[in-house]
Design a protein around this motif. Sequence first.
Motif, PDB file in Angstrom:
ATOM      1  N   UNK A 281      35.577  41.917  39.831  1.00 54.49           N
ATOM      2  CA  UNK A 281      36.864  41.244  39.974  1.00 54.49           C
ATOM      3  C   UNK A 281      38.032  42.196  39.758  1.00 54.49           C
ATOM      4  N   UNK A 282      37.869  43.142  38.829  1.00 49.91           N
ATOM      5  CA  UNK A 282      38.961  44.060  38.512  1.00 49.91           C
ATOM      6  C   UNK A 282      39.067  45.187  39.535  1.00 49.91           C
ATOM      7  N   UNK A 283      37.932  45.737  39.982  1.00 49.99           N
ATOM      8  CA  UNK A 283      37.936  46.992  40.727  1.00 49.99           C
ATOM      9  C   UNK A 283      37.781  46.847  42.233  1.00 49.99           C
ATOM     10  N   UNK A 284      37.237  45.740  42.724  1.00 47.71           N
ATOM     11  CA  UNK A 284      36.867  45.689  44.144  1.00 47.71           C
ATOM     12  C   UNK A 284      38.078  45.851  45.066  1.00 47.71           C
ATOM     13  N   UNK A 285      39.153  45.101  44.836  1.00 55.46           N
ATOM     14  CA  UNK A 285      40.323  45.202  45.705  1.00 55.46           C
ATOM     15  C   UNK A 285      40.978  46.570  45.580  1.00 55.46           C
ATOM     16  N   UNK A 286      41.012  47.118  44.367  1.00 61.93           N
ATOM     17  CA  UNK A 286      41.593  48.446  44.162  1.00 61.93           C
ATOM     18  C   UNK A 286      40.781  49.518  44.899  1.00 61.93           C
ATOM     19  N   UNK A 287      39.463  49.414  44.858  1.00 61.62           N
ATOM     20  CA  UNK A 287      38.631  50.391  45.563  1.00 61.62           C
ATOM     21  C   UNK A 287      38.806  50.260  47.068  1.00 61.62           C
ATOM     22  N   UNK A 288      38.983  49.058  47.563  1.00 66.41           N
ATOM     23  CA  UNK A 288      39.233  48.852  48.993  1.00 66.41           C
ATOM     24  C   UNK A 288      40.509  49.572  49.413  1.00 66.41           C
ATOM     25  N   UNK A 289      41.570  49.417  48.620  1.00 66.89           N
ATOM     26  CA  UNK A 289      42.840  50.071  48.937  1.00 66.89           C
ATOM     27  C   UNK A 289      42.702  51.585  48.854  1.00 66.89           C
ATOM     28  N   UNK A 290      42.019  52.083  47.826  1.00 73.88           N
ATOM     29  CA  UNK A 290      41.863  53.531  47.663  1.00 73.88           C
ATOM     30  C   UNK A 290      41.069  54.145  48.807  1.00 73.88           C
ATOM     31  N   UNK A 319      47.628  48.276  50.879  1.00 73.72           N
ATOM     32  CA  UNK A 319      48.098  47.837  49.572  1.00 73.72           C
ATOM     33  C   UNK A 319      48.970  46.590  49.700  1.00 73.72           C
ATOM     34  N   UNK A 320      49.847  46.564  50.694  1.00 72.74           N
ATOM     35  CA  UNK A 320      50.701  45.380  50.879  1.00 72.74           C
ATOM     36  C   UNK A 320      49.858  44.172  51.272  1.00 72.74           C
ATOM     37  N   UNK A 321      48.896  44.393  52.124  1.00 75.62           N
ATOM     38  CA  UNK A 321      47.992  43.328  52.548  1.00 75.62           C
ATOM     39  C   UNK A 321      47.210  42.771  51.363  1.00 75.62           C
ATOM     40  N   UNK A 322      46.717  43.657  50.481  1.00 70.49           N
ATOM     41  CA  UNK A 322      45.930  43.224  49.322  1.00 70.49           C
ATOM     42  C   UNK A 322      46.789  42.452  48.324  1.00 70.49           C
ATOM     43  N   UNK A 323      47.999  42.937  48.071  1.00 65.73           N
ATOM     44  CA  UNK A 323      48.864  42.259  47.095  1.00 65.73           C
ATOM     45  C   UNK A 323      49.258  40.876  47.602  1.00 65.73           C
ATOM     46  N   UNK A 324      49.557  40.768  48.892  1.00 62.63           N
ATOM     47  CA  UNK A 324      49.926  39.466  49.452  1.00 62.63           C
ATOM     48  C   UNK A 324      48.781  38.478  49.299  1.00 62.63           C
ATOM     49  N   UNK A 325      47.553  38.894  49.620  1.00 64.83           N
ATOM     50  CA  UNK A 325      46.411  37.988  49.511  1.00 64.83           C
ATOM     51  C   UNK A 325      46.133  37.614  48.059  1.00 64.83           C
ATOM     52  N   UNK A 326      46.259  38.579  47.160  1.00 59.61           N
ATOM     53  CA  UNK A 326      46.053  38.286  45.741  1.00 59.61           C
ATOM     54  C   UNK A 326      47.092  37.280  45.241  1.00 59.61           C
ATOM     55  N   UNK A 370      39.881  39.612  53.224  1.00 58.21           N
ATOM     56  CA  UNK A 370      39.903  38.203  52.840  1.00 58.21           C
ATOM     57  C   UNK A 370      38.623  37.830  52.097  1.00 58.21           C
ATOM     58  N   UNK A 371      37.491  38.343  52.561  1.00 60.18           N
ATOM     59  CA  UNK A 371      36.221  38.090  51.877  1.00 60.18           C
ATOM     60  C   UNK A 371      36.212  38.727  50.495  1.00 60.18           C
ATOM     61  N   UNK A 372      36.717  39.958  50.403  1.00 63.16           N
ATOM     62  CA  UNK A 372      36.743  40.658  49.112  1.00 63.16           C
ATOM     63  C   UNK A 372      37.626  39.932  48.106  1.00 63.16           C
ATOM     64  N   UNK A 373      38.802  39.503  48.538  1.00 59.20           N
ATOM     65  CA  UNK A 373      39.724  38.811  47.630  1.00 59.20           C
ATOM     66  C   UNK A 373      39.130  37.476  47.190  1.00 59.20           C
TER      67      UNK A 373
END
Length: 487
Positions: A281-290, A319-326, A370-373
């Motif tokens: 939960x903590x790392x998956x979205x961050x690793x996707x962005x990285x 990063x913008x896409x991930x933050x918006x979905x989160x 979307x699946x990751x989030x």
Amino acid sequence: MPKQTIQSFDDLIALCSLSFDFEEVEHNSFSLYYFSSIIKPELLHDEVLVSLTHHPGASLSELRDLIPIEKIELSSSFETLMDSFMRGAIVIQSSREPGLFLIIPAEHAETRSVSLPEVEFSVVGPKEAFVESLQTNLNLVRKRLPIPELVVKQYKVGDLSKTRTAILYLHGIADEQIVQTMTQRVQDIQFDQVVDSSFVAQFIADDSNSVFPQLIDTERPDRVASVLAEGKVVLLLDGSPHALTGPTSFVEFFSAFEDYFLPWPIASIFRLIRLFAILFSILSTALYVAILTYHYEMIPTNLLNTLVSSRSGIPFSPVFEAIILELVIELLREAGARLPTKIGQTIGIVGGIVIGTAAVDAGLTSNILLIIVALTALASFTTPIYQMSNTIRLIRFPFILAAQWLGFLGVAACFAFFLSHLLALTSLGKPYLTPIYPLRIADLKDSFFRLPFRLQSLRPASARAQKRTRFKHLKEGNHLRKPDIEE
């Protein structure tokens, strides 16, 4: 109009909703003062008035022995009188002793009955949860620990609310230093209104600026009885259906009390799954962005084609896409929590499906993200303690921003920052990362996994219990214990 400042008994009775006098009999008359909305009327009519009618010439001290109600108090202290009067006491004044008052406790408190746990629900095990009544909560704890060693110290917090607070511990087992630390911090609370245990948790926390909770907030009486037996301290607040327990460690927030009702191999697997879900939960979205920003070479060729096709035509950076979905997920979660239960569930399910499908079809986000989030949000729900779940939701955003800043190096730097913070954090003066740091090998038996009860003969070292031994192993040849009652 009553006076704004109450400085005398005359000022106090001006607030009284009902009062009346008995006619003078045998050179004596009684005056009764009370709030009709907060006393038990049957107690007034069946006990107090009957005793006054049958003994019109009795003194206040004689009435104290005649009225069959416990904890009746004679006092001339204005502070005691005011506190008791405002909490639902009946005050009797005699013409013979105008400076002395008989205080009869007659409080009538509306409370709900004991119900099922809502936050820490379990499929197996007890189905009782704390309620808002302090006396009921103490009853739930005492029936699980019917021993004289259970000590209850009661205090009042809040300059206006005067909320009753109880500190519980087992004498001879709990560390006196921990008890003193908890007691001192409760007594030092300076606030006008304390209405819930979460208020107290913020006041007595070792680091009030930390996003990590330093005391476990639980609604389960069985969990409270268990931590008391370990040598820890518990705080109950009148008006709050939750208890605070401490000192606690970081690992305890991911241990559901239901684990102790299951066979140890199954409970251990569930704990490991829970811990893996938290890391995901903590790392998956961050690793996707990285990875999409800096480390394309780490993506397998087959998966790279899928990622490229899913992101083709999307106008936003990862990063913008991930933050918006989160933020959308958090918005749906908050909306579902604030709405009535049936409507909230519908909004959460329908809203998530509609918004997610529309966002992918409109080309605003990739279906992989979307699946990751969605999996990230689902994994965060596995945290048994709600306060820690909120923390997990929050710290995902610093990891995402760090991943956009420096890629994997940023994720590692953010992880190191939070780890250093956890290493410096304490709970009631005890290390927060125990049994990892400082290392307590014996306590590892009930941390990331749970070993059988027969291997847990010692109480946790982090609790500093005066009596470390829980039980002694039976030797071969010992006779079975006889039953306490034989029929």
